[in-house]
Write an enzyme that holds these catalytic residues in place. Structure first.
Site, PDB file in Angstrom:
ATOM      1  N   CYS A   1      57.404 -34.896  36.036  1.00 11.34           N
ATOM      2  CA  CYS A   1      57.864 -33.497  36.213  1.00 11.34           C
ATOM      3  C   CYS A   1      56.937 -32.480  35.555  1.00 11.34           C
ATOM      4  CB  CYS A   1      59.296 -33.331  35.695  1.00 11.34           C
ATOM      5  SG  CYS A   1      59.419 -33.317  33.882  1.00 11.34           S
TER       6      CYS A   1
ATOM      7  N   GLU B   1      25.689 -34.071   8.846  1.00 17.61           N
ATOM      8  CA  GLU B   1      24.297 -34.267   9.250  1.00 17.61           C
ATOM      9  C   GLU B   1      24.051 -33.429  10.497  1.00 17.61           C
ATOM     10  OE1 GLU B   1      25.078 -38.416  11.672  1.00 17.61           O
ATOM     11  OE2 GLU B   1      24.696 -38.473   9.504  1.00 17.61           O
TER      12      GLU B   1
ATOM     13  N   GLN C   1      38.750 -29.590  18.768  1.00 19.62           N
ATOM     14  CA  GLN C   1      38.744 -30.752  19.662  1.00 19.62           C
ATOM     15  C   GLN C   1      39.697 -31.809  19.119  1.00 19.62           C
ATOM     16  OE1 GLN C   1      34.390 -31.735  20.863  1.00 19.62           O
ATOM     17  NE2 GLN C   1      34.236 -30.568  18.984  1.00 19.62           N
TER      18      GLN C   1
ATOM     19  N   HIS D   1      41.466 -30.536  23.470  1.00 18.81           N
ATOM     20  CA  HIS D   1      41.582 -31.938  23.903  1.00 18.81           C
ATOM     21  C   HIS D   1      43.004 -32.474  23.748  1.00 18.81           C
ATOM     22  CE1 HIS D   1      36.947 -32.654  23.376  1.00 18.81           C
ATOM     23  NE2 HIS D   1      37.246 -32.009  24.469  1.00 18.81           N
TER      24      HIS D   1
ATOM     25  N   CYS E   1      63.402 -34.837  32.769  1.00 17.08           N
ATOM     26  CA  CYS E   1      63.764 -35.396  34.086  1.00 17.08           C
ATOM     27  C   CYS E   1      64.257 -36.833  34.005  1.00 17.08           C
ATOM     28  CB  CYS E   1      62.581 -35.296  35.047  1.00 17.08           C
ATOM     29  SG  CYS E   1      61.264 -36.485  34.713  1.00 17.08           S
TER      30      CYS E   1
ATOM     31  N   THR F   1      31.384 -31.564  14.158  1.00 18.36           N
ATOM     32  CA  THR F   1      31.385 -32.186  15.493  1.00 18.36           C
ATOM     33  C   THR F   1      29.965 -32.622  15.840  1.00 18.36           C
ATOM     34  OG1 THR F   1      31.883 -31.861  17.853  1.00 18.36           O
ATOM     35  CG2 THR F   1      31.344 -29.877  16.596  1.00 18.36           C
TER      36      THR F   1
ATOM     37  N   ASN G   1      27.974 -29.227   8.945  1.00 20.14           N
ATOM     38  CA  ASN G   1      28.170 -30.634   9.312  1.00 20.14           C
ATOM     39  C   ASN G   1      27.547 -31.532   8.249  1.00 20.14           C
ATOM     40  OD1 ASN G   1      29.214 -32.548  11.017  1.00 20.14           O
ATOM     41  ND2 ASN G   1      27.603 -32.434  12.553  1.00 20.14           N
TER      42      ASN G   1
ATOM     43  N   ASP H   1      44.883 -33.759  15.886  1.00 17.12           N
ATOM     44  CA  ASP H   1      45.798 -33.665  14.742  1.00 17.12           C
ATOM     45  C   ASP H   1      46.277 -32.217  14.591  1.00 17.12           C
ATOM     46  OD1 ASP H   1      44.152 -32.083  12.799  1.00 17.12           O
ATOM     47  OD2 ASP H   1      42.809 -33.807  12.910  1.00 17.12           O
TER      48      ASP H   1
END
Ligand code: BJW
Length: 237
Positions: free
Chosen positions: A124, A207, A95, A113, A143, A180, A205, A98
């Site tokens: 264009c 948490e 997601q 994303h 363009c 995430t 993760n 970077d």
């Protein structure tokens, strides 16, 4: 443990936190300083394009200054080793906007994303690698129109390559979610998608995420420690 052949990995802002890139929903997260509806929606962009361009110009600069950490490096190693052994498929769905997975050496990466280092011409429809700023309205290299926007998926827009992602989730024997919060759909629903097709599911993760109850297993700690340890384990199976 059943034999693992196909692996689908979802990554979020937490995997890049130790590279110095801010997450979104922490107390010191990006959304504390920039209201989501102002900088991450098409309506916000229409209302104040300059604010949004400046926000993403700054994010682009931060991305360029950051370096991959041990978690990115471990996933890149897994990607390379898995390809070598020809045991099955592997896909890293990130997601994150970077390019730290790629700079660590991973090749099978999909940016659902969008990407900070890409600009999208709304006149264009061309996309261009972009390392500079957009706030001054540079012309589209294809363009010439001054109609470039960040190549980012905002709320209410369709994430990229969903068909390819759902196909990978359906084939996965193992689904791993890293860093995430599980607050944003459709990514938050991937664990249930993968599980419904029989995959084992694991979250790594700091948490418990919002969808923690859907995972077979949760390991809590920093990605730079959990991910290399998990990769080592998978490569030993
Ligand atoms: C660590 C760590 C360390 C920290 N180690 N871990 C009502 C109900 C359900 C859905 C909706 C609804 N109303 C609207 C929707 C849909 C909407 C949505 O989900 N809204 C929610 C707010 C409810 N979604 C959309 O609009 C999406 N499009 C869509 O749904 O299209 C229709 C569709 C239909 C059918 C199929 C498919 C699609 C588009 C979403 C676009 C999201 N865009 C953003 C901004 C752009 C990118 C950018 O600027 O960078 O993407 S929002 C932001 O959130 C960003 C992120 O990619 C995304 C997820 O955030 P992430 O990565 O989880 O970060 P955090 O900060 O939330 O969490 C970090 C985690 O890391 C924490 O858990 C920490 O603990 C952990 N951590 N340090 C390990 N060292």
């Amino acid at each position: 443990m059943a034999e693992i052949r196909n692996i689908a990995i979802l990554t979020g802002a937490g995997i890049s936190a130790e590279s110095g890139l801010r997450t979104f929903r922490a107390e010191d997260g990006l959304w504390e300083d920039y209201p989501i509806e102002e900088v991450a929606t098409p309506q916000g962009f229409r209302r104040d394009p300059d604010l949004v361009q400046r926000f993403y110009d700054a994010r682009r600069e931060n991305v360029l200054a950051a370096q991959p950490n041990a978690a990115h490096a471990a996933l890149a190693r897994l990607d390379a080793e898995w390809a070598k052994t020809e045991r099955g498929e592997l896909l890293i769905v990130t997601q994150n906007i970077d390019d730290l997975h790629e700079r660590a050496g991973a090749s099978r990466v999909l940016h659902m994303h969008g990407e900070a280092l890409s600009a999208w011409c709304t006149a264009c429809d061309a996309r261009h690698p972009w390392a500079g700023t957009l706030r001054d309205g540079p012309p589209c290299p294809a363009c010439g129109a001054a109609a470039l926007r960040p190549d980012i998926v905002w709320f209410g827009e369709m994430p990229y390559q969903m068909e390819r992602i759902f196909a990978a989730l359906a084939r996965a024997d193992l689904f791993v979610s890293i860093g995430t919060s599980g607050a944003v759909y459709p990514a938050a629903g991937f664990v249930q998608q993968a599980a419904s097709h029989g995959a084992r599911t694991l979250e790594l993760n700091l948490e418990r995420s919002q969808g923690s109850q859907w995972f077979d297993e949760s390991r809590l700690g920093p990605a730079s420690e959990l991910v290399p340890a998990w990769v080592e384990e998978v490569l030993e199976t």
